[in-house]
Design a protein around this motif. Structure first.
Motif, PDB file in Angstrom:
ATOM      1  N   LEU A  67       0.822  -1.257  -0.076  1.00  0.00           N
ATOM      2  CA  LEU A  67       0.156   0.022  -0.211  1.00  0.00           C
ATOM      3  C   LEU A  67       0.911   1.361   0.246  1.00  0.00           C
ATOM      4  O   LEU A  67       0.499   2.337  -0.522  1.00  0.00           O
ATOM      5  CB  LEU A  67      -0.917  -0.103   1.275  1.00  0.00           C
ATOM      6  N   LYS A 116      -9.084   8.102  -0.731  1.00  0.00           N
ATOM      7  CA  LYS A 116      -8.674   9.267  -1.617  1.00  0.00           C
ATOM      8  C   LYS A 116      -9.628   9.685  -2.733  1.00  0.00           C
ATOM      9  O   LYS A 116      -9.270  10.406  -3.659  1.00  0.00           O
ATOM     10  CB  LYS A 116      -7.446   8.408  -2.474  1.00  0.00           C
ATOM     11  N   CYS A 152      -6.890  -2.175  -0.024  1.00  0.00           N
ATOM     12  CA  CYS A 152      -6.729  -1.581  -1.325  1.00  0.00           C
ATOM     13  C   CYS A 152      -8.157  -0.468  -1.288  1.00  0.00           C
ATOM     14  O   CYS A 152      -8.230   0.654  -1.688  1.00  0.00           O
ATOM     15  CB  CYS A 152      -6.719  -2.308  -2.641  1.00  0.00           C
ATOM     16  N   ALA A 181       0.631   7.488  -6.502  1.00  0.00           N
ATOM     17  CA  ALA A 181      -0.356   8.409  -6.642  1.00  0.00           C
ATOM     18  C   ALA A 181      -0.018   9.704  -7.101  1.00  0.00           C
ATOM     19  O   ALA A 181       1.020  10.369  -6.645  1.00  0.00           O
ATOM     20  CB  ALA A 181      -1.765   8.216  -5.545  1.00  0.00           C
ATOM     21  N   GLU A 239       0.523   4.299  -2.568  1.00  0.00           N
ATOM     22  CA  GLU A 239       0.317   5.705  -2.356  1.00  0.00           C
ATOM     23  C   GLU A 239       1.269   6.459  -2.998  1.00  0.00           C
ATOM     24  O   GLU A 239       1.297   7.730  -3.274  1.00  0.00           O
ATOM     25  CB  GLU A 239       0.466   6.024  -0.849  1.00  0.00           C
ATOM     26  N   ARG A 240       2.736   6.151  -2.908  1.00  0.00           N
ATOM     27  CA  ARG A 240       3.791   6.988  -3.674  1.00  0.00           C
ATOM     28  C   ARG A 240       3.442   7.031  -5.194  1.00  0.00           C
ATOM     29  O   ARG A 240       3.851   7.869  -5.722  1.00  0.00           O
ATOM     30  CB  ARG A 240       5.161   5.858  -3.595  1.00  0.00           C
ATOM     31  N   LEU A 288      -7.991   2.593   0.988  1.00  0.00           N
ATOM     32  CA  LEU A 288      -7.164   3.551   0.610  1.00  0.00           C
ATOM     33  C   LEU A 288      -7.952   4.046  -0.575  1.00  0.00           C
ATOM     34  O   LEU A 288      -7.830   5.517  -0.484  1.00  0.00           O
ATOM     35  CB  LEU A 288      -5.930   2.660   0.066  1.00  0.00           C
TER      36      LEU A 288
END
Length: 391
Positions: free
Chosen positions: A124, A163, A156, A131, A128-129, A159
């Motif tokens: 995860l 977002k 997932c 995105a 996030e990195r 998250l």
């Protein structure tokens, strides 16, 4: 009803006029209107077909979704889902995925201004990195094709929700018999129904299920506008195949588990990828979110020179593309299913020239292991002879 009963009963009691147990195939492309401004609900077969509707209702029920949609192929289904994206949107995608999905993203959607970043969606932090402010979708395969990586669907989905992204899960390998991503929080499920749902290598189809009325309206508009719908004959074949899904998945899994363990014990096999093996890093997650480990096994032989000889010496297992049928099939991903992915990227995720993918069928396990044993023994010997001659 339990899922096994739902599967067996698909199409039954759907034709009250005759009481037909086997659902009729409605080939009509158009339907009469009772009066001006009135409709039976069926006007034109692209918009809605009685046979296709039974299939779409069934998959929605099995996946615990709001509405299902049947497409002419798995890639038509994937493309329809990706059509929810707009120019300048960004999608985070599992880095080990079917080559056809990669091809659509890179060769069709990228020129239209839709970008994709490929990461291990089991990580995860990596998701996030990857995105960006333009990210609108997280597209997950689990287990992945062909490396059998496992992603935590609930994590997932959580998250993605935090977002404001859509969470899409390709559930082809596990089917709703083993895994139901919408129950774990995903927004959309997609299937190449050609595979396990059809189960007999005789029908090309794709299915999508969504979890909200809003997504249902959007997907229906896309399906009707694009028109890549599943024909009634193929819808009927898919319904017939799905009736035995529970029985087939149990046998696929039993055979695959035995073969994976057998392969691990061979000196000429370097690695085995199967989520049911104790050494698989995703086993605990897979066991938590699915009720079985499936029928797909990938493995690396110790020398790339062995691969052609393995394929040539098979007698029962067939060297062919695709997966999920009752017949066992062996595929060489680097040259077949993943050929459109650049070699550098393939090697990074493990799809190297020593990797073989096996779709384990429902044949007798003893016959399958005998065939693999003969093919691997012959391949090891022939590769050794070839190596000596080259010197």
């Amino acid at each position: 009803m339990k899922l096994e009963s739902k599967l067996a009963q698909i199409g039954n009691r759907q034709d009250p006029a005759t009481g037909a147990i086997s659902l009729p195939i409605h080939h009509s492309t158009t339907y009469s209107h009772p009066k001006l401004g009135q409709s039976t609900g069926f006007d034109y077969t692209r918009t809605l077909n009685p046979t296709r509707k039974v299939l779409e209702d069934a998959i929605a029920d099995l996946e615990c979704g709001v509405r299902g949609f049947a497409f002419a192929s798995g890639m038509a289904a994937v493309h329809a889902v990706l059509t929810l994206l707009r120019p300048n949107d960004h999608v985070v995608v599992s880095n080990d995925l079917y080559g056809g999905t990669y091809r659509v993203l890179e060769q069709l959607l990228k020129p239209m201004g839709i970008s994709a970043t490929y990461v291990d969606t089991g990580d995860l932090a990596a998701v996030e990195r990857a995105a960006t402010p333009s990210t609108k979708m997280l597209f997950v395969e689990t287990p992945t094709n062909p490396m059998m990586q496992v992603s935590d669907i609930a994590a997932c989905a959580n998250l993605a929700k935090s977002k404001g992204w859509l969470c899409v899960v390709d559930n082809t390998f596990m089917t709703p018999y083993y895994q139901r991503p919408l129950e774990l929080g995903a927004d959309i499920v997609v299937h190449s129904a050609t595979k396990y749902l059809g189960g007999h290598n005789d029908v090309l189809a794709g299915l999508v299920v969504v979890n909200t009325d809003e997504l249902a309206n959007q997907m229906y508009f896309i399906q009707n506008s694009i028109g890549a719908v599943l024909g009634p004959q193929d819808a009927w074949l898919l319904i017939r195949g799905m009736k035995t899904l529970a029985l087939r998945m149990e046998r696929h899994t039993m055979n695959a588990s035995a073969i994976a363990s057998w392969l691990e014990a061979r000196d000429d096999v370097a690695k085995v990828f199967y989520p049911g093996l104790d050494g698989h890093p995703g086993k605990a997650v897979c066991a938590r979110q699915a009720s079985g480990f499936g029928g797909m096994v990938s493995f690396e032989v110790i020398h790339a020179d062995m691969v052609p000889f393995v394929l040539e010496n098979l007698q029962l297992i067939t060297f062919a593309e695709s997966l999920g049928g009752v017949e066992s099939l062996m595929t060489y991903p680097a040259r077949q299913t993943h050929a459109d992915i650049p070699e550098e990227i393939r090697n990074q995720i493990g799809v190297n020239d020593r990797l073989i993918r096996l779709s384990v069928g429902i044949e007798h396990i003893g016959d399958l292991i005998d065939d693999l044993n003969t093919a691997l023994d012959a391949a090891a010997e022939q590769a050794l002879v070839g190596s000596r001659k080259s010197r």
